[in-house]
Write an enzyme that holds these catalytic residues in place. Structure first.
Site, PDB file in Angstrom:
ATOM      1  N   SER A  50       0.858  -1.184   0.000  1.00 35.67           N
ATOM      2  CA  SER A  50       0.000   0.000   0.000  1.00 35.67           C
ATOM      3  C   SER A  50       0.898   1.239   0.000  1.00 35.67           C
ATOM      4  O   SER A  50       2.119   1.128   0.156  1.00 35.67           O
ATOM      5  CB  SER A  50      -0.872  -0.001   1.253  1.00 35.67           C
ATOM      6  OG  SER A  50      -0.035   0.116   2.395  1.00 35.67           O
ATOM      7  N   ASP A  83      -1.101  -1.419  -4.042  1.00 35.44           N
ATOM      8  CA  ASP A  83      -2.466  -1.498  -3.533  1.00 35.44           C
ATOM      9  C   ASP A  83      -3.003  -0.067  -3.348  1.00 35.44           C
ATOM     10  O   ASP A  83      -2.337   0.772  -2.749  1.00 35.44           O
ATOM     11  CB  ASP A  83      -2.420  -2.235  -2.183  1.00 35.44           C
ATOM     12  CG  ASP A  83      -3.797  -2.634  -1.675  1.00 35.44           C
ATOM     13  OD1 ASP A  83      -4.738  -2.712  -2.485  1.00 35.44           O
ATOM     14  OD2 ASP A  83      -3.917  -2.890  -0.458  1.00 35.44           O
ATOM     15  N   HIS A  84      -4.185   0.207  -3.868  1.00 34.86           N
ATOM     16  CA  HIS A  84      -4.841   1.516  -3.718  1.00 34.86           C
ATOM     17  C   HIS A  84      -3.979   2.730  -4.071  1.00 34.86           C
ATOM     18  O   HIS A  84      -3.853   3.660  -3.266  1.00 34.86           O
ATOM     19  CB  HIS A  84      -5.388   1.694  -2.292  1.00 34.86           C
ATOM     20  CG  HIS A  84      -6.588   0.854  -2.022  1.00 34.86           C
ATOM     21  ND1 HIS A  84      -7.848   1.177  -2.473  1.00 34.86           N
ATOM     22  CD2 HIS A  84      -6.711  -0.331  -1.381  1.00 34.86           C
ATOM     23  CE1 HIS A  84      -8.698   0.230  -2.112  1.00 34.86           C
ATOM     24  NE2 HIS A  84      -8.037  -0.706  -1.454  1.00 34.86           N
ATOM     25  N   HIS A 186     -12.829  -3.084   4.525  1.00 34.79           N
ATOM     26  CA  HIS A 186     -11.430  -3.165   4.963  1.00 34.79           C
ATOM     27  C   HIS A 186     -11.334  -3.297   6.482  1.00 34.79           C
ATOM     28  O   HIS A 186     -12.255  -2.928   7.199  1.00 34.79           O
ATOM     29  CB  HIS A 186     -10.683  -1.894   4.539  1.00 34.79           C
ATOM     30  CG  HIS A 186     -10.414  -1.812   3.066  1.00 34.79           C
ATOM     31  ND1 HIS A 186     -10.715  -0.702   2.322  1.00 34.79           N
ATOM     32  CD2 HIS A 186      -9.867  -2.702   2.200  1.00 34.79           C
ATOM     33  CE1 HIS A 186     -10.356  -0.909   1.062  1.00 34.79           C
ATOM     34  NE2 HIS A 186      -9.843  -2.111   0.960  1.00 34.79           N
ATOM     35  N   GLY A 187     -10.193  -3.781   6.945  1.00 35.55           N
ATOM     36  CA  GLY A 187      -9.904  -3.766   8.381  1.00 35.55           C
ATOM     37  C   GLY A 187     -10.373  -5.008   9.126  1.00 35.55           C
ATOM     38  O   GLY A 187     -10.921  -5.940   8.532  1.00 35.55           O
ATOM     39  N   LYS A 190     -15.121  -6.035  10.445  1.00 38.45           N
ATOM     40  CA  LYS A 190     -15.937  -6.038   9.229  1.00 38.45           C
ATOM     41  C   LYS A 190     -17.416  -6.201   9.558  1.00 38.45           C
ATOM     42  O   LYS A 190     -18.249  -5.418   9.155  1.00 38.45           O
ATOM     43  CB  LYS A 190     -15.492  -7.179   8.306  1.00 38.45           C
ATOM     44  CG  LYS A 190     -14.060  -7.026   7.800  1.00 38.45           C
ATOM     45  CD  LYS A 190     -13.726  -8.152   6.842  1.00 38.45           C
ATOM     46  CE  LYS A 190     -12.240  -8.252   6.571  1.00 38.45           C
ATOM     47  NZ  LYS A 190     -11.658  -7.063   5.940  1.00 38.45           N
ATOM     48  N   ASN A 260      -7.844 -10.013  -1.901  1.00 40.42           N
ATOM     49  CA  ASN A 260      -6.937  -9.209  -1.079  1.00 40.42           C
ATOM     50  C   ASN A 260      -7.014  -9.599   0.396  1.00 40.42           C
ATOM     51  O   ASN A 260      -8.099  -9.611   0.976  1.00 40.42           O
ATOM     52  CB  ASN A 260      -7.302  -7.733  -1.188  1.00 40.42           C
ATOM     53  CG  ASN A 260      -6.831  -7.119  -2.481  1.00 40.42           C
ATOM     54  OD1 ASN A 260      -6.524  -7.820  -3.434  1.00 40.42           O
ATOM     55  ND2 ASN A 260      -6.759  -5.806  -2.504  1.00 40.42           N
ATOM     56  N   ASP A 262      -5.101  -8.676   4.021  1.00 34.96           N
ATOM     57  CA  ASP A 262      -4.130  -7.920   4.811  1.00 34.96           C
ATOM     58  C   ASP A 262      -4.305  -8.234   6.302  1.00 34.96           C
ATOM     59  O   ASP A 262      -3.379  -8.684   6.978  1.00 34.96           O
ATOM     60  CB  ASP A 262      -4.299  -6.418   4.549  1.00 34.96           C
ATOM     61  CG  ASP A 262      -3.200  -5.584   5.197  1.00 34.96           C
ATOM     62  OD1 ASP A 262      -2.297  -6.164   5.830  1.00 34.96           O
ATOM     63  OD2 ASP A 262      -3.240  -4.350   5.072  1.00 34.96           O
TER      64      ASP A 262
END
Ligand SMILES: [Zn+2]
Length: 330
Positions: A50, A83-84, A186-187, A190, A260, A262
């Site tokens: 990222s 990423d992003h 994300h995160g 969720k 994805n 993370d």
């Protein structure tokens, strides 16, 4: 084999009907853990950084860590993906650094918080596609917005992808992969209960444009056992749920090719370090607890490579010259 463009890896995944995990990295132990999993399971792999990771590693370190992964695993296809990305400038920097794939997240403005219009998204994405393809680099776009915020990315609101817009978007921009918003976020935090994802969006896009690999962000499963390890050894994470593996498998069956991940890697490392230091209060050699973290990343990623169906597909990809790479986008 040098780093490979993402388009080739995902095209093979379409043919073989499997998914390829894209694992976020920030340091050597994460990359080593992921590469050990890829090597043992014979899986192609996408390692992604990222903008936060580029800043954290001062860019050069991530470049050479990826080069080390290539040197250490000559027979595994490895994609290095941004990423992003938030602007053409950021994507250019990543390409300069040797990334073989970039994401331009044109669903948000450069601040990575404010949603854009469809036309603004098309404009910036097309710019990046035109630039990147000249270097043989693949481009992922995003349409619709995910919930949650990670590394400062996200509007915090959910706006599911409209399948008809997705088809228009792919045709007008020429993106090689498209991230859909189907209800993930994300995160780590969720969902409070088992989520229902808008799986039919995947089918609707695939029916109209079968050759374009689709991407699912925010796809960590947030395994309860990882949360429990962290909390057992002094952590304080709230009860939370991620995307169940059966939902991811279902999404892969329908046409998701890049997944994805993370948060799960973060949880695995944090749990391993807490456990090691909790059980060995006298330890102060970083290799011991970073080693435990590396092992935990390896275990977590290996499981995903098997579950996503990536295992055994390292041989699908053949090395290409730059000229051949450029031609795949024509
Ligand atoms: Zn994302």
């Amino acid at each position: 084999m040098p780093l490979v463009p993402m388009k080739k890896v995902l095209d093979e995944a379409i043919k073989g009907n499997y998914g390829v995990g894209a694992y976020n990295v920030n340091n050597m132990e994460q990359i080593q853990g992921i590469m050990r999993a890829a090597s043992e399971t014979r899986s192609p792999v996408i390692i992604q950084a990222s903008r936060g990771a580029l800043k954290y590693t001062n860019m050069a370190y991530i470049k050479y860590l990826a080069a080390a992964a290539v040197e250490d695993n000559p027979d595994i296809p490895i994609v290095l993906h941004l990423d992003h990305g938030n602007s053409l400038e950021t994507c250019k920097e990543a390409i300069e650094l040797g990334f073989t794939s970039v994401m331009i997240d044109g669903s948000l403005k450069e601040d990575s918080k404010t949603p854009t219009t469809f036309e603004e998204n098309v404009r910036v994405t097309k710019e990046v596609v035109d630039y990147a393809h000249e270097f043989g680099v693949s481009v992922e776009g995003e349409l619709g917005t995910l919930g949650g915020i990670e590394d400062g990315v996200g509007s915090g609101k959910v706006m599911l992808t409209d399948p008809d817009e997705a088809v228009k978007f792919i045709k007008r921009t020429g993106v090689d992969a498209l991230a859909l918003a189907i209800g993930t976020s994300h995160g780590a935090y969720k969902f409070k209960a088992k989520p229902t994802l808008a799986m039919d969006i995947i089918n609707k896009v695939v029916e109209k444009i079968p050759g374009v690999p689709l991407v699912m962000h925010g796809s960590s499963s947030v395994p309860q056992e990882l949360i429990e390890i962290i909390n057992k050894y002094g952590g304080r994470l709230e009860k939370t749920m991620g995307v169940p593996m059966e939902s991811i498998k279902e999404a892969i069956k329908r046409g998701i090719r890049k997944i994805n991940v993370d948060t799960d890697g973060r949880l695995a490392m944090t749990g391993a370090i807490r456990k090691y230091l909790g059980e060995n209060p006298g330890a102060f050699d970083p290799r011991t607890y970073f080693g435990a973290a590396r092992e935990a990343v390896y275990q977590t990623v290996k499981g995903k490579m098997i579950d996503f169906g990536t295992a055994g597909h390292a041989g699908d990809y053949k090395p290409m010259t730059l000229e051949e790479m450029k031609r795949i986008y024509k």
